[in-house]
Design a protein around this motif. Structure first.
Motif, PDB file in Angstrom:
ATOM      1  N   PHE A 109       0.844  -1.200   0.000  1.00  0.00           N
ATOM      2  CA  PHE A 109       0.000   0.000   0.000  1.00  0.00           C
ATOM      3  C   PHE A 109       0.880   1.251   0.000  1.00  0.00           C
ATOM      4  O   PHE A 109       0.592   2.227  -0.687  1.00  0.00           O
ATOM      5  CB  PHE A 109      -0.931   0.030   1.204  1.00  0.00           C
ATOM      6  N   GLY A 110       1.948   1.209   0.795  1.00  0.00           N
ATOM      7  CA  GLY A 110       2.883   2.338   0.838  1.00  0.00           C
ATOM      8  C   GLY A 110       3.580   2.547  -0.495  1.00  0.00           C
ATOM      9  O   GLY A 110       3.776   3.685  -0.939  1.00  0.00           O
ATOM     10  N   VAL A 111       3.958   1.441  -1.153  1.00  0.00           N
ATOM     11  CA  VAL A 111       4.586   1.540  -2.477  1.00  0.00           C
ATOM     12  C   VAL A 111       3.603   2.149  -3.475  1.00  0.00           C
ATOM     13  O   VAL A 111       3.979   2.984  -4.306  1.00  0.00           O
ATOM     14  CB  VAL A 111       5.084   0.153  -2.947  1.00  0.00           C
ATOM     15  N   GLY A 112       2.338   1.755  -3.378  1.00  0.00           N
ATOM     16  CA  GLY A 112       1.320   2.332  -4.255  1.00  0.00           C
ATOM     17  C   GLY A 112       1.149   3.826  -4.021  1.00  0.00           C
ATOM     18  O   GLY A 112       1.012   4.607  -4.960  1.00  0.00           O
ATOM     19  N   ALA A 113       1.159   4.216  -2.741  1.00  0.00           N
ATOM     20  CA  ALA A 113       1.045   5.641  -2.421  1.00  0.00           C
ATOM     21  C   ALA A 113       2.259   6.412  -2.945  1.00  0.00           C
ATOM     22  O   ALA A 113       2.134   7.538  -3.440  1.00  0.00           O
ATOM     23  CB  ALA A 113       0.902   5.836  -0.919  1.00  0.00           C
ATOM     24  N   ALA A 114       3.441   5.796  -2.860  1.00  0.00           N
ATOM     25  CA  ALA A 114       4.647   6.439  -3.385  1.00  0.00           C
ATOM     26  C   ALA A 114       4.569   6.585  -4.900  1.00  0.00           C
ATOM     27  O   ALA A 114       4.937   7.627  -5.456  1.00  0.00           O
ATOM     28  CB  ALA A 114       5.879   5.622  -2.989  1.00  0.00           C
ATOM     29  N   GLY A 115       4.084   5.551  -5.572  1.00  0.00           N
ATOM     30  CA  GLY A 115       3.916   5.625  -7.028  1.00  0.00           C
ATOM     31  C   GLY A 115       2.928   6.710  -7.417  1.00  0.00           C
ATOM     32  O   GLY A 115       3.133   7.429  -8.391  1.00  0.00           O
ATOM     33  N   LYS A 116       1.864   6.843  -6.634  1.00  0.00           N
ATOM     34  CA  LYS A 116       0.879   7.888  -6.905  1.00  0.00           C
ATOM     35  C   LYS A 116       1.509   9.270  -6.726  1.00  0.00           C
ATOM     36  O   LYS A 116       1.228  10.189  -7.499  1.00  0.00           O
ATOM     37  CB  LYS A 116      -0.315   7.727  -5.973  1.00  0.00           C
ATOM     38  N   ALA A 117       2.365   9.425  -5.728  1.00  0.00           N
ATOM     39  CA  ALA A 117       3.037  10.708  -5.507  1.00  0.00           C
ATOM     40  C   ALA A 117       3.952  11.058  -6.678  1.00  0.00           C
ATOM     41  O   ALA A 117       3.993  12.209  -7.125  1.00  0.00           O
ATOM     42  CB  ALA A 117       3.834  10.661  -4.205  1.00  0.00           C
ATOM     43  N   VAL A 118       4.672  10.068  -7.178  1.00  0.00           N
ATOM     44  CA  VAL A 118       5.562  10.300  -8.328  1.00  0.00           C
ATOM     45  C   VAL A 118       4.740  10.673  -9.557  1.00  0.00           C
ATOM     46  O   VAL A 118       5.079  11.614 -10.283  1.00  0.00           O
ATOM     47  CB  VAL A 118       6.436   9.061  -8.603  1.00  0.00           C
ATOM     48  N   PHE A 119       3.645   9.958  -9.793  1.00  0.00           N
ATOM     49  CA  PHE A 119       2.796  10.248 -10.943  1.00  0.00           C
ATOM     50  C   PHE A 119       2.205  11.653 -10.845  1.00  0.00           C
ATOM     51  O   PHE A 119       2.182  12.387 -11.830  1.00  0.00           O
ATOM     52  CB  PHE A 119       1.679   9.211 -11.043  1.00  0.00           C
ATOM     53  N   ARG A 120       1.757  12.036  -9.660  1.00  0.00           N
ATOM     54  CA  ARG A 120       1.192  13.380  -9.459  1.00  0.00           C
ATOM     55  C   ARG A 120       2.247  14.452  -9.715  1.00  0.00           C
ATOM     56  O   ARG A 120       1.993  15.454 -10.388  1.00  0.00           O
ATOM     57  CB  ARG A 120       0.645  13.514  -8.037  1.00  0.00           C
ATOM     58  N   ALA A 121       3.461  14.224  -9.213  1.00  0.00           N
ATOM     59  CA  ALA A 121       4.540  15.196  -9.433  1.00  0.00           C
ATOM     60  C   ALA A 121       4.889  15.291 -10.916  1.00  0.00           C
ATOM     61  O   ALA A 121       5.148  16.379 -11.432  1.00  0.00           O
ATOM     62  CB  ALA A 121       5.770  14.801  -8.627  1.00  0.00           C
ATOM     63  N   TRP A 122       4.883  14.157 -11.608  1.00  0.00           N
ATOM     64  CA  TRP A 122       5.179  14.145 -13.033  1.00  0.00           C
ATOM     65  C   TRP A 122       4.134  14.938 -13.812  1.00  0.00           C
ATOM     66  O   TRP A 122       4.468  15.730 -14.693  1.00  0.00           O
ATOM     67  CB  TRP A 122       5.245  12.702 -13.515  1.00  0.00           C
ATOM     68  N   LYS A 123       2.850  14.729 -13.491  1.00  0.00           N
ATOM     69  CA  LYS A 123       1.791  15.480 -14.158  1.00  0.00           C
ATOM     70  C   LYS A 123       1.902  16.974 -13.849  1.00  0.00           C
ATOM     71  O   LYS A 123       1.692  17.808 -14.726  1.00  0.00           O
ATOM     72  CB  LYS A 123       0.407  14.961 -13.737  1.00  0.00           C
ATOM     73  N   ASP A 124       2.228  17.315 -12.609  1.00  0.00           N
ATOM     74  CA  ASP A 124       2.414  18.721 -12.245  1.00  0.00           C
ATOM     75  C   ASP A 124       3.561  19.347 -13.032  1.00  0.00           C
ATOM     76  O   ASP A 124       3.459  20.475 -13.507  1.00  0.00           O
ATOM     77  CB  ASP A 124       2.676  18.866 -10.749  1.00  0.00           C
ATOM     78  N   MET A 125       4.654  18.608 -13.165  1.00  0.00           N
ATOM     79  CA  MET A 125       5.805  19.119 -13.918  1.00  0.00           C
ATOM     80  C   MET A 125       5.434  19.356 -15.378  1.00  0.00           C
ATOM     81  O   MET A 125       5.846  20.359 -15.976  1.00  0.00           O
ATOM     82  CB  MET A 125       6.968  18.129 -13.843  1.00  0.00           C
TER      83      MET A 125
END
Length: 122
Positions: free
Chosen positions: A49-65
């Protein structure tokens, strides 16, 4: 300059967010395992679950960038090229085929027929 440091600060926290997401998930799983006696199943589950949350954070940052980069490009009057990659690849493939076969569009009318002069010569 201030905007550059702001970007470094906001995107630099992605690594910290990744690590904390994974660790929080692992610790919740270990705590539940200790309470329920299900060692190590809930630890593993909550770790993922933590790995999934980390992946979601990376994806969100990528979209923001991407959004920030597109906005900056528009503001500077330098829009990103918007063309269909498939069309460009088809055009490249057609050009490569013409080179291999030796054919070209020279002497052709816009509708693809040969010009009147060349028809008379044949």
């Amino acid at each position: 300059m201030k905007q550059d440091w702001k970007a470094v600060g906001s995107y630099g926290t992605v690594g910290l967010e990744m690590v904390l997401s994974i660790l929080v998930g692992l610790f919740i799983g270990r705590w539940l395992d200790a309470k329920l006696g299900t060692d190590p199943y809930l630890s593993v589950l909550w770790f993922f679950f933590g790995v999934g949350a980390a992946g979601k954070a990376v994806f969100r940052a990528w979209k923001d960038m991407q959004a920030v980069a597109a906005r900056e490009e528009r503001e500077q009057g330098n829009p990103a090229p918007r063309y269909d990659d498939r069309k460009a690849r088809q055009d490249d493939r057609a050009t490569d085929d013409d080179r291999r076969t030796g054919s070209s569009d020279e002497g052709l009318e816009p509708d693809g027929r040969q010009g009147a002069k060349e028809n008379d010569e044949r």
